[in-house]
Write an enzyme that holds these catalytic residues in place. Structure first.
Site, mmCIF file in Angstrom:
data_model
loop_
_atom_site.group_PDB
_atom_site.id
_atom_site.type_symbol
_atom_site.label_atom_id
_atom_site.label_comp_id
_atom_site.label_asym_id
_atom_site.label_seq_id
_atom_site.Cartn_x
_atom_site.Cartn_y
_atom_site.Cartn_z
ATOM 1 C CG HIS A 164 -1.965 -1.037 1.209
ATOM 2 N ND1 HIS A 164 -3.041 -1.011 0.363
ATOM 3 C CD2 HIS A 164 -2.096 -2.180 1.933
ATOM 4 C CE1 HIS A 164 -3.802 -2.076 0.561
ATOM 5 N NE2 HIS A 164 -3.247 -2.805 1.511
ATOM 6 C CB CYS A 191 -1.901 3.116 -5.699
ATOM 7 S SG CYS A 191 -2.958 1.730 -6.140
#
Length: 261
Positions: free
Chosen positions: A169, A235
């Site tokens: 993440h 991301c």
């Protein structure tokens, strides 16, 4: 996780254009070639990072992308390479892959990566396992464990022939996560991956890019390679609060440059 296109639809454009990337080695070709981009945007919003729309503006109307993945570096905008571009060339001399463990006995079949260290980013994280969900999307580590990374269990073990894939993440509801600074890596930086069989692998970054999830370079990331390589994925880009998702992925490419154990 937000809804994504099926991996087959996502992979087809890349595979049609970059079919020549099929390489050597008995890695899980079918699963790897269909694996989608990582959707890591379950947090409340993006952490501080350079304005992502710059890349989009630079390429707007021109439709001309670099023929190779860029080296990255301080104050260097991350741009995507052409969809048919190969993985970037190694920054250091290649090291022969570690032979795959023999499929004999319980111990040999359970070798797995256990920890990843990235000195430049002060990352020292446990590696769990991730796979594909029922919709064919690549899963991510639990949001409750923001400092955990995930090894795609159908990719090669780090150090063995082919591209090993580890994701993490960039942010969660509690703030920055394990790969929040991944975009800072540049060609020549080192990444260390430790394995349960006591082997230690060092990978050297060869390139880094920021790509749209709608045009994810599936073949370049998951396709077979002639040596041992590593892919780190998180991301990036613009955060969509309604969809709880980022627009882009940051992809780091690295090659095996040292091994011991």
């Amino acid at each position: 996780m937000t809804e994504q296109k099926s991996p087959t639809n996502r992979a087809m454009p890349a595979l049609l254009i970059a079919g020549s990337l099929g390489g050597v080695g008995a890695i899980m070709v079918g699963l790897l070639s269909l694996a989608p981009a990582v959707d890591d945007g379950s947090g409340p919003g993006p952490i501080a990072q350079p304005e992502p729309s710059t890349v989009q503006i630079q390429n707007a109307g021109a439709f001309v992308l670099p023929p190779t993945v860029g080296p990255g570096g301080k104050n260097t905008p991350l741009t995507p390479a052409r969809l048919d571009a190969p993985p970037p060339l190694a920054a250091e001399p290649l090291v022969a892959p570690i032979p795959a463990p023999k499929k004999v006995g319980v111990k040999a079949t359970k070798v797995r990566p256990t920890r990843i260290k990235i000195p430049k980013l002060k990352v020292n994280a446990v590696i769990g396992a991730v796979t594909l969900d029922k919709k064919g999307n690549l899963t991510t580590p639990p949001l409750s464990k923001p400092n955990r990374t995930g090894w795609y269990r159908y990719s090669p073990l780090p150090g063995e022939l082919g591209p090993s894939v580890i994701n993490g993440h960039v942010s969660t509801r509690k703030g920055a996560a394990v790969f929040s600074r991944l975009r800072e890596l540049a060609k020549g930086d080192h990444i260390y991956v430790y394995r349960s069989d006591k082997k230690v692998t060092r990978f050297t970054v060869s390139g880094i890019e920021q790509v749209s999830k709608s045009t994810f370079p599936t073949a370049r990331v998951y396709g077979n390679t002639d040596g041992s390589q590593l892919r780190l994925i998180t991301c990036g880009g613009i955060y969509n609060k309604k969809a709880h998702s980022y627009t882009d992925n940051i992809v780091v490419y690295a090659t095996l440059s040292k091994k011991k154990g």
